[in-house]
Design an enzyme around this catalytic site. Structure first.
Site, short mmCIF file in Angstrom:
data_model
loop_
_atom_site.label_atom_id
_atom_site.label_comp_id
_atom_site.label_asym_id
_atom_site.label_seq_id
_atom_site.Cartn_x
_atom_site.Cartn_y
_atom_site.Cartn_z
N GLY A 194 39.59 43.00 34.16
CA GLY A 194 38.61 43.25 33.12
C GLY A 194 37.63 44.21 33.74
O GLY A 194 36.97 43.89 34.70
N THR A 195 37.59 45.42 33.24
CA THR A 195 37.20 46.55 34.07
C THR A 195 36.34 47.55 33.32
O THR A 195 36.37 47.58 32.10
CB THR A 195 38.50 47.25 34.55
OG1 THR A 195 39.12 46.45 35.50
CG2 THR A 195 38.26 48.60 35.16
#
Length: 237
Positions: free
Chosen positions: A16-17
């Site tokens: 999750g970036t």
């Protein structure tokens, strides 16, 4: 242990970036946060999501960490063979099209979005966005990952043609820190890579040096500092 919690802990490592690629007057700057998660568990808080493909081309990785890493490894191998055969470095466009080819031909098995950025003597600095499914888009700037949804309006307002390297660097760091503040799946430190005719420069920004945004609490050294800040006057008896 609750069954749902067990499923989260055993989930595949994903990122999750927030990943960003920006062109400026003379080259490109890539930026990313550093949080890698396994479901709700943060598996690595200081991972490096900007990966070298060649001396002049790097990629930012988002989505499944395993998927993005294997794509990087294959493309790096093919580009090495390409360089040996031609006797000169591969262009950014060639690298991006190799990533696109792997992503598109394996779109049913891969869960990764990638930004390719670099500099070559033919076209200068170039940014290519390759989201899920293998579409390829040449863009003046590209954003990806879960934190990107908080940044589209910001980039529409803040990005401009002909930025200097310093302006582009500040924009990338500001954008990633903003996504870290809003997106629970982004966090940690900010890493940037600058690529231009002079070579490659990496920069590192610790979390305590990033700008604070609305509702964020400034870091304190201890619980005593927090108590003193909230109650500056000694209590009377």
């Amino acid at each position: 242990m609750d069954r749902d919690a067990t499923a989260d802990v055993n989930a595949p490592h994903s990122m999750g970036t927030t990943i960003i690629g920006v062109t400026y007057n003379g080259g490109v700057i890539l930026g990313a946060d550093s949080r890698t998660s396994t479901g709700l568990y943060v598996a690595n808080r200081a991972s490096d999501k900007i990966t070298q493909l060649t001396d002049n081309v790097y990629i930012c990785r988002s989505g499944s960490a395993a998927d993005s890493q294997i794509v990087s490894d294959y493309v790096r191998y093919f580009l090495h063979q390409h360089t040996i055969q031609l006797g000169q470095p591969a262009t950014v466009k060639v690298a991006a099209n190799l990533v696109r080819l792997l992503a598109y031909n394996n779109k049913n098995m891969l869960q990764t979005g990638i930004i390719v950025g670099g500099w070559d003597k033919y076209e200068g600095g170039k940014i290519y966005g390759i989201p899920l499914g293998g579409t390829i888009l040449e863009q003046p700037f590209a954003i990806g990952g879960s934190g990107s949804s908080y940044l589209y309006g910001f980039f529409d307002q803040a990005w401009k043609e002909g930025m200097t390297k310093e302006e582009a660097e500040q924009l990338v760091v500001k954008a990633v820190s903003l996504a870290i503040a809003r997106d629970g799946a982004s966090g940690g430190v900010v890493r940037t890579v600058t690529i231009n005719s002079e070579g490659v420069t990496r920069n590192f920004y610790p979390g305590d040096q990033l700008p604070l945004w609305h509702d964020e609490v400034e870091a304190h050294n201890s619980l005593l500092d927090i108590l003193n800040a909230s109650n500056p006057e000694p209590m009377s008896t």
